[in-house]
Design a protein around this motif. Structure first.
Motif, PDB file in Angstrom:
ATOM      1  N   ASN A  18       8.884  34.482  42.890  1.00 43.39           N
ATOM      2  CA  ASN A  18       8.337  33.602  41.843  1.00 43.39           C
ATOM      3  C   ASN A  18       9.170  32.338  41.691  1.00 43.39           C
ATOM      4  O   ASN A  18       8.662  31.301  41.251  1.00 43.39           O
ATOM      5  CB  ASN A  18       8.287  34.347  40.504  1.00 43.39           C
ATOM      6  CG  ASN A  18       7.282  35.479  40.528  1.00 43.39           C
ATOM      7  OD1 ASN A  18       6.317  35.436  41.298  1.00 43.39           O
ATOM      8  ND2 ASN A  18       7.491  36.499  39.703  1.00 43.39           N
ATOM      9  N   ALA A  19      10.446  32.435  42.055  1.00 40.34           N
ATOM     10  CA  ALA A  19      11.334  31.282  41.924  1.00 40.34           C
ATOM     11  C   ALA A  19      11.320  30.410  43.188  1.00 40.34           C
ATOM     12  O   ALA A  19      12.063  29.438  43.283  1.00 40.34           O
ATOM     13  CB  ALA A  19      12.754  31.753  41.651  1.00 40.34           C
ATOM     14  N   GLY A  20      10.487  30.793  44.162  1.00 39.24           N
ATOM     15  CA  GLY A  20      10.438  30.030  45.412  1.00 39.24           C
ATOM     16  C   GLY A  20      10.986  30.835  46.569  1.00 39.24           C
ATOM     17  O   GLY A  20      11.101  32.065  46.492  1.00 39.24           O
ATOM     18  N   LEU A  21      11.354  30.143  47.641  1.00 35.92           N
ATOM     19  CA  LEU A  21      11.849  30.804  48.841  1.00 35.92           C
ATOM     20  C   LEU A  21      13.313  31.213  48.651  1.00 35.92           C
ATOM     21  O   LEU A  21      14.150  30.414  48.249  1.00 35.92           O
ATOM     22  CB  LEU A  21      11.721  29.854  50.036  1.00 35.92           C
ATOM     23  CG  LEU A  21      11.719  30.494  51.426  1.00 35.92           C
ATOM     24  CD1 LEU A  21      10.511  31.412  51.585  1.00 35.92           C
ATOM     25  CD2 LEU A  21      11.703  29.416  52.499  1.00 35.92           C
ATOM     26  N   VAL A  22      13.606  32.487  48.937  1.00 33.30           N
ATOM     27  CA  VAL A  22      14.965  32.994  48.816  1.00 33.30           C
ATOM     28  C   VAL A  22      15.510  33.259  50.213  1.00 33.30           C
ATOM     29  O   VAL A  22      14.923  34.018  50.989  1.00 33.30           O
ATOM     30  CB  VAL A  22      15.008  34.297  47.985  1.00 33.30           C
ATOM     31  CG1 VAL A  22      16.435  34.814  47.883  1.00 33.30           C
ATOM     32  CG2 VAL A  22      14.424  34.069  46.600  1.00 33.30           C
ATOM     33  N   GLU A  23      16.629  32.617  50.536  1.00 35.91           N
ATOM     34  CA  GLU A  23      17.275  32.809  51.841  1.00 35.91           C
ATOM     35  C   GLU A  23      18.203  34.020  51.745  1.00 35.91           C
ATOM     36  O   GLU A  23      19.194  33.997  51.014  1.00 35.91           O
ATOM     37  CB  GLU A  23      18.092  31.562  52.214  1.00 35.91           C
ATOM     38  CG  GLU A  23      17.282  30.269  52.219  1.00 35.91           C
ATOM     39  CD  GLU A  23      16.403  30.152  53.439  1.00 35.91           C
ATOM     40  OE1 GLU A  23      16.636  30.898  54.417  1.00 35.91           O
ATOM     41  OE2 GLU A  23      15.469  29.326  53.426  1.00 35.91           O
TER      42      GLU A  23
END
Length: 230
Positions: A18-23
């Protein structure tokens, strides 16, 4: 030169939230040799379990390549990966993942039956005996302690005689006494079947028993820790 059974080249893993792309993993390159015991350590959230899941084809790398026993896992579809794990890998999870409606014997025999082994139940009984649970063969998971359930999970993973054994925090849910027993069993299974063992652990004692330890920090191999170990 020892045979290489696992090879990772420039592996990355990114997951959308939900917060965007997580690396999660960044450029992991790693070789694991036949019969080696490799410990993966690092703080929570460093990517240890994700790396282990990628090694087993249970999680797909975003980029890079993963090879096991000379086969490119990144090129396989889900069915091919499932067959490869069935035939060549054993996986032990922290939360056991036993089938609650099956007895200990049935849980251990299931992967053998799926692989078409004729004496599946006889071999399952042998594996339960090897982990000290011959008397619990007809018990269901709910009738066993956590330590006993983890021993059943170990027997299930080792019964097909896998070349590669992957363990994710195998002592994480156990008290000290049970944790030590599982440690001894893990290394005993490696010695009995000659499997290559890769495990994620927070236990320094368990890591110290490994041939090699790799520390992950923020999704990357900690090069400073590697150099210090050398």
């Amino acid at each position: 030169m020892p045979d290489t059974v696992l090879t990772l080249k420039d592996v990355t893993l990114s997951l959308r939230s939900n917060a965007g792309l997580v690396e999660i993993l960044h450029g992991i390159s790693l070789d694991v040799t036949k019969g080696e015991t490799l410990g993966l350590i690092g703080p929570s959230g460093s990517g240890k379990s994700s790396l282990l899941m990628i090694m087993g084809g249970l999680e797909r790398a975003t980029s890079g390549t993963v090879s096991a026993l000379g086969r490119d896992l990144t090129a396989m579809d889900e069915d091919a990966l499932a067959r490869f794990r069935r035939d060549h890998m054993g996986v032990v999870f922290q939360s056991f993942h036993l089938i609650p409606t099956m007895t200990a014997l049935e849980n251990v025999a299931t992967p053998l039956e799926l692989a078409g082994v004729d004496d599946a139940f006889d071999r399952a009984a042998e594996e339960l005996k090897a982990v000290g649970l011959a008397s619990r063969a007809d018990h269901y998971p709910s009738q066993m302690s956590g330590g006993e359930q983890q021993r059943v999970a170990l027997a299930r993973a080792s019964a097909p005689r896998p070349e590669i054994l992957l363990a994710d925090e195998p002592t994480g849910n156990l008290d000290g006494t049970n944790g030590e027993a599982i440690m001894d069993l893990l290394f005993g299974l490696r010695d009995r079947h000659g499997a290559t063992l890769v495990m994620v652990t927070h236990s320094r004692e368990l890591a110290d028993k490994c041939d090699r330890v790799i520390r992950l920090t923020d999704g990357a191999i900690d090069q400073a820790a590697l150099q210090a170990a050398e």
